[in-house]
Design a protein around this motif. Structure first.
Motif, PDB file in Angstrom:
ATOM      1  N   ARG A 153       0.740  -1.308   0.012  1.00 19.05           N
ATOM      2  CA  ARG A 153      -0.056  -0.003   0.112  1.00 19.05           C
ATOM      3  C   ARG A 153       0.890   1.192  -0.004  1.00 19.05           C
ATOM      4  N   ASP A 154       1.974   1.241   0.561  1.00 24.00           N
ATOM      5  CA  ASP A 154       2.857   2.285   0.590  1.00 24.00           C
ATOM      6  C   ASP A 154       3.746   2.459  -0.733  1.00 24.00           C
ATOM      7  N   GLY A 155       3.259   1.541  -1.468  1.00 27.71           N
ATOM      8  CA  GLY A 155       4.021   1.749  -2.892  1.00 27.71           C
ATOM      9  C   GLY A 155       5.465   0.854  -3.096  1.00 27.71           C
ATOM     10  N   GLY A 156       5.836   0.267  -2.146  1.00 28.05           N
ATOM     11  CA  GLY A 156       7.047  -0.221  -2.130  1.00 28.05           C
ATOM     12  C   GLY A 156       6.807  -1.703  -2.544  1.00 28.05           C
ATOM     13  N   GLU A 157       7.914  -2.392  -3.086  1.00 28.55           N
ATOM     14  CA  GLU A 157       8.083  -3.631  -3.599  1.00 28.55           C
ATOM     15  C   GLU A 157       8.044  -4.529  -2.472  1.00 28.55           C
ATOM     16  N   ARG A 158       7.410  -5.600  -2.535  1.00 24.29           N
ATOM     17  CA  ARG A 158       7.696  -6.446  -1.634  1.00 24.29           C
ATOM     18  C   ARG A 158       7.598  -7.971  -2.258  1.00 24.29           C
ATOM     19  N   LEU A 159       8.407  -9.034  -1.371  1.00 16.04           N
ATOM     20  CA  LEU A 159       8.509 -10.347  -1.836  1.00 16.04           C
ATOM     21  C   LEU A 159       7.416 -11.225  -1.553  1.00 16.04           C
ATOM     22  N   ALA A 160       6.712 -11.882  -2.257  1.00 21.01           N
ATOM     23  CA  ALA A 160       5.592 -12.300  -1.768  1.00 21.01           C
ATOM     24  C   ALA A 160       5.666 -13.978  -1.672  1.00 21.01           C
TER      25      ALA A 160
END
Length: 170
Positions: A153-160
């Motif tokens: 939600r903060d626009g940052g990339e995350r590992l799923a």
């Protein structure tokens, strides 16, 4: 001697302890090469209270000690709708864990929380920051498969990551 843990819904009286765990987690992450995943003030007291009132905040207790805290619910997670450089293991209904942290002095508490959440639904999704090697190792240790990248939600990339009882983790 093995530590006995139990999961309970968080109660408002635990808010100060929970916020202290999150303060310690931010410092721990910064000290371990991950200073940006949870900025100062995240999660906010208001966010935790809102999630508590919705029945999504849980604590891991060891006797009377609060060993860990996490958000858990089942249902669609909007952040997980778009995944790239990979794919989810399946599109079946799932549970999600967010904002998990342990007190550090409770060995295995975070794993206990993840296993409890997985046992609730048998299909669990979670994400973490690229710089959060501690969480990545915890997820791998607990049978989660890396699936690809999502945007938080903060626009940052995350590992799923995902763990599904029907699919063996690679």
């Amino acid at each position: 001697m093995r530590t006995e843990y139990r999961i309970e819904p968080m109660v408002l009286d635990q808010l100060d302890q929970v916020m202290k765990l999150y303060d310690n987690a931010r410092k721990f992450m910064a000290d371990h090469g991950n200073p940006t995943q949870w900025p100062e003030g995240y999660p906010s007291r208001e966010m935790i209270i809102r999630d508590l009132e919705a029945g999504h905040m849980f604590v891991c207790m060891s006797g009377r000690d609060l060993g860990a805290v996490f958000f858990y619910r089942t249902g669609r997670e909007p952040d997980y709708e778009n995944i790239w450089d990979g794919d989810w293991l399946d599109q079946e209904p799932y549970g999600v864990v967010h904002r998990i942290t342990s007190g550090g002095g409770h060995k295995g508490a975070a794993s206990f929380c993840l296993n409890w959440a997985w046992e609730q639904c048998g299909n669990l999704k979670i994400d973490t920051h690229r710089d959060n090697g501690v969480m990545q190792n915890l997820l791998k240790k607990n049978g989660f498969s890396y699936c690809g990248l999502i945007r938080g939600r903060d626009g940052g990339e995350r590992l799923a990551y995902q763990k599904n009882q029907k699919i063996v983790a690679m």
